[in-house]
Design an enzyme around this catalytic site. Structure first.
Site, PDB file in Angstrom:
ATOM      1  N   ASP A 145      -2.026  -2.936  -3.551  1.00 26.49           N
ATOM      2  CA  ASP A 145      -1.085  -3.074  -2.442  1.00 26.49           C
ATOM      3  C   ASP A 145      -1.669  -3.884  -1.294  1.00 26.49           C
ATOM      4  OD1 ASP A 145       0.470  -1.409  -3.947  1.00 26.49           O
ATOM      5  OD2 ASP A 145       0.643   0.185  -2.455  1.00 26.49           O
ATOM      6  N   ASP A 146      -0.759  -4.423  -0.470  1.00 29.02           N
ATOM      7  CA  ASP A 146      -1.021  -4.967   0.865  1.00 29.02           C
ATOM      8  C   ASP A 146      -1.459  -6.419   0.900  1.00 29.02           C
ATOM      9  OD1 ASP A 146      -0.471  -2.383   1.493  1.00 29.02           O
ATOM     10  OD2 ASP A 146      -2.415  -1.895   2.345  1.00 29.02           O
TER      11      ASP A 146
ATOM     12  N   HIS B 230       6.295  -5.365  -1.556  1.00 27.82           N
ATOM     13  CA  HIS B 230       5.770  -4.278  -0.716  1.00 27.82           C
ATOM     14  C   HIS B 230       6.287  -4.425   0.721  1.00 27.82           C
ATOM     15  CE1 HIS B 230       3.202  -0.859  -0.309  1.00 27.82           C
ATOM     16  NE2 HIS B 230       2.312  -1.423   0.485  1.00 27.82           N
TER      17      HIS B 230
ATOM     18  N   HIS C 137       4.403  -4.576   6.683  1.00 28.18           N
ATOM     19  CA  HIS C 137       3.954  -3.265   6.205  1.00 28.18           C
ATOM     20  C   HIS C 137       4.430  -2.168   7.165  1.00 28.18           C
ATOM     21  CE1 HIS C 137       1.283  -0.103   4.644  1.00 28.18           C
ATOM     22  NE2 HIS C 137       1.210  -0.843   3.552  1.00 28.18           N
TER      23      HIS C 137
ATOM     24  N   HIS D 154      -6.152  -1.104  -3.239  1.00 25.75           N
ATOM     25  CA  HIS D 154      -5.779  -2.071  -2.202  1.00 25.75           C
ATOM     26  C   HIS D 154      -6.710  -3.278  -2.257  1.00 25.75           C
ATOM     27  CE1 HIS D 154      -4.126   1.799  -0.870  1.00 25.75           C
ATOM     28  NE2 HIS D 154      -3.222   1.090  -0.213  1.00 25.75           N
TER      29      HIS D 154
END
Length: 474
Positions: free
Chosen positions: A45-46, A96, A100, A189
C-alpha cells in the site's frame, strides 16, 4: 443538542461502524483470505515511492514472484514510470484512493470521485483500468458497497505494523514468518510518506521480505498476485460445493437426513454459529459504548432495563387526559438491555414468545421505573415514560399508548437498527423479518406520568392500573 448527538451516533453507526463489522466478519463484498494449497498474496500500500518501490521491484524480480500494489493516485501521477514498471513486470495494480484519506472522513461522492480519478491515472499510464480497490486503513462507509460494484474490494489476512521504523527488520521478519502459510494476504507498505508512517520504514520491510521469500520457496509456497489468489479460491470453493452436493445426495439415499431431523426434534435447542457469536460480541460491545456515551442507568434488580432522562424533540403528541407531550418536555427514556434480550431470545421458541416475555419483564420493571423517577435528576419535570420498540402489541394493557414514529432520518435509522436487532436476538429472527417485513415497524411507547406513578406502590402480584383489559401480544 442532544438530538444532534443521537442522530450523529446513529449516523456513524450505519455509515461506518456496521459496514466495518459486516465486511470484516462476514467478508461481505470484500476479499479477505484465500483458500489455496500453497499460494500466498503479497500486497503493498501507499506507493509508489521513488526510492523504495524500485528496490522492492528488484527483489521481487530476483525471486520471480508476483505481488499487488494498491497505489495512491497522486503518487502514481508523480511517478508514472514506476507504475509503468509495476505493470510491465506482471504485478497487479489496484486503487488506494487518490489521496490517503479515510472514507469515513469523506462524502460518498468525494470517495467515488477519488477512486475514478486514480483509475484514470492508472489507465493513462498502463492502458488498463484496475479491477481492485483497498480503502485506506481498510475503512469503508455504507455507500461504498453501492458505488464500487465494479471493483473487487480487497482487505487482508495479516498486517505487521511495518509502517513503523522502530519495529526493525528482525522483529518484522519474525511476525511475518509466524503467518507464512497458504491463503494468507499480507498487508505491507512500500512508501512511508503517509500520515502516521515513518519515511524509511520500507527499508525494514524489504529486508524482512527477502528472508520471507527465501523461506517461502524452501517450503514450496508460491507468491502470486491477488487476481490469481481470488481465481484459485473461487475454483476451490466451487469444487467444495460440488463435493458437498454429492455427499448430501448420498446421505439422502441412506436416510441420514431423516435421522438428523429426528435428532433435531429431540434436542430442539437453538444454537448459533461462530460467526453469529462474533456479531453478538461486537453488538454487545457497541451497546456498552452507547450506554457510556448517553449515561444510561440500570433500573430494578432483574437487569433487563436501563433509562436516561432527556428532552423530547419530536412533534406534539396528545396523551390521555389533558397531557400533551411537547418538544422540550422531559421524558424518562427506557432501553432494554441487549445482553438480557439476547439471552431471552435464545431461550424462546418464537418471536411471539419473546414479545410475551418482554411484556412480563416490563410489568415487573414498571414499579422500579416509577420509584426511580423521584430521586432522578430532573425527575420531577418528566412528563412521560418513553421508548421505541418493534414488539409493542400488548403494551396498552400496562398503560402505554403507541404512536407511529414521525417519518424522517431518525425513523429510518431506528427501523434498520431494530430489524438487525431482531435478526440477532433469535435464531428465527431472519425468517420473522422476511415474513413480516411490511408489518414490522417501530412505534413509540408512551406512558403519561400519572399512570407511571400509579405503579410505584404495586406489590409483587403486579396489579395493573385500572385500564383496558389485557390484549393479545404478538
Amino acid at each position: 443538542m442532544e438530538l444532534i448527538l443521537v442522530l450523529g451516533f446513529y449516523f456513524l453507526t450505519f455509515y461506518a461502524f456496521l459496514p466495518a463489522i459486516i465486511s470484516r466478519i462476514f467478508g461481505f463484498r470484500v476479499f479477505l483470505k484465500g483458500k489455496t494449497d500453497r499460494e500466498i498474496a503479497l500486497t503493498f500500500d501507499d506507493g509508489p515511492d521513488p526510492l523504495y518501490t524500485p528496490k522492492l521491484l528488484d527483489l521481487l524480480k530476483e525471486h520471480d514472484v508476483k505481488a499487488t500494489f494498491f497505489v495512491v493516485g497522486e503518487n502514481a501521477e508523480r511517478y508514472p514510470e514506476i507504475v509503468a514498471r509495476i505493470h510491465e513486470e506482471g504485478h497487479v495494480l489496484g486503487i488506494h484512493n487518490y489521496v490517503h484519506h479515510s472514507n469515513w472522513l469523506m462524502r460518498p461522492k468525494t470517495v467515488k470521485r477519488s477512486i475514478h480519478k486514480t483509475s484514470d491515472v492508472i489507465k493513462d499510464i498502463t492502458g488498463t483500468r484496475p479491477m481492485y480497490y483497498r480503502p485506506p486503513w481498510g475503512i469503508m462507509n455504507v455507500f461504498d458497497y453501492a458505488n464500487l460494484g465494479y471493483l473487487q474490494i480487497v482487505l487482508w489476512t495479516s498486517m505487521f505494523g511495518d509502517w513503523r521504523q522502530k519495529i526493525g527488520a528482525e522483529k518484522l521478519y519474525k511476525r511475518m514468518r509466524r503467518k507464512l502459510k497458504p491463503g494468507q494476504v499480507f498487508l505491507l507498505h512500500d512508501c512511508g510518506s503517509t500520515f502516521g508512517a515513518d519515511r524509511d520504514a520500507p527499508a525494514n520491510t524489504i529486508a524482512a521480505l527477502e528472508r520471507i521469500l527465501q523461506d517461502g520457496h524452501q517450503l514450496g509456497y508460491r507468491f502470486v498476485g491477488i487476481d490469481q489468489m481470488i481465481e484459485l479460491t473461487e475454483h476451490r470453493k466451487k469444487m467444495r460445493k460440488e463435493r458437498a452436493s454429492s455427499q448430501i445426495a448420498a446421505s439422502d439415499r441412506m436416510g441420514k437426513e431423516a435421522q438428523l431431523q429426528v435428532s433435531h426434534v429431540k434436542n430442539n435447542k437453538p444454537t448459533i454459529g461462530p460467526l453469529k457469536k462474533v456479531v453478538v460480541y461486537f453488538w454487545l460491545l457497541y451497546e456498552k459504548l452507547f450506554h457510556l456515551v448517553f449515561r444510561l442507568k440500570p433500573v430494578g434488580d432483574r437487569g433487563y432495563f436501563n433509562y436516561r432522562i432527556r428532552k423530547y424533540a419530536g412533534p406534539p403528541i396528545d396523551l390521555e387526559g389533558d397531557t400533551t407531550l411537547r418538544s422540550g418536555n422531559y421524558v424518562m427514556e427506557l432501553h432494554f438491555d441487549n445482553e438480557k434480550l439476547f439471552e431471552l431470545g435464545m431461550n424462546s421458541r418464537s418471536p411471539l414468545q419473546i414479545g410475551i416475555k418482554i411484556v412480563r419483564e416490563m410489568q415487573h420493571a414498571l414499579p422500579d421505573f416509577a420509584r426511580a423517577l423521584g430521586p432522578a435528576p430532573n425527575g420531577e419535570k418528566v412528563v412521560a415514560l418513553y421508548g421505541v420498540s418493534m414488539i409493542h402489541r400488548g403494551s396498552e394493557s400496562l398503560g402505554y399508548q403507541t404512536f407511529d414514529l414521525p417519518r424522517g432520518l431518525f425513523s429510518w435509522m431506528t427501523n434498520i437498527y431494530l430489524r438487525i436487532l431482531m435478526r440477532v436476538i433469535h435464531p428465527a429472527g431472519n425468517e420473522r423479518v422476511r415474513e413480516k417485513g411490511q408489518t414490522l415497524s417501530p412505534r413509540m411507547l408512551i406512558m403519561p406520568r400519572d399512570i407511571l406513578l400509579n405503579w410505584a406502590n404495586e406489590t409483587e402480584s403486579l396489579r395493573r392500573p385500572n385500564r383496558k383489559s389485557q390484549s393479545t401480544i404478538g
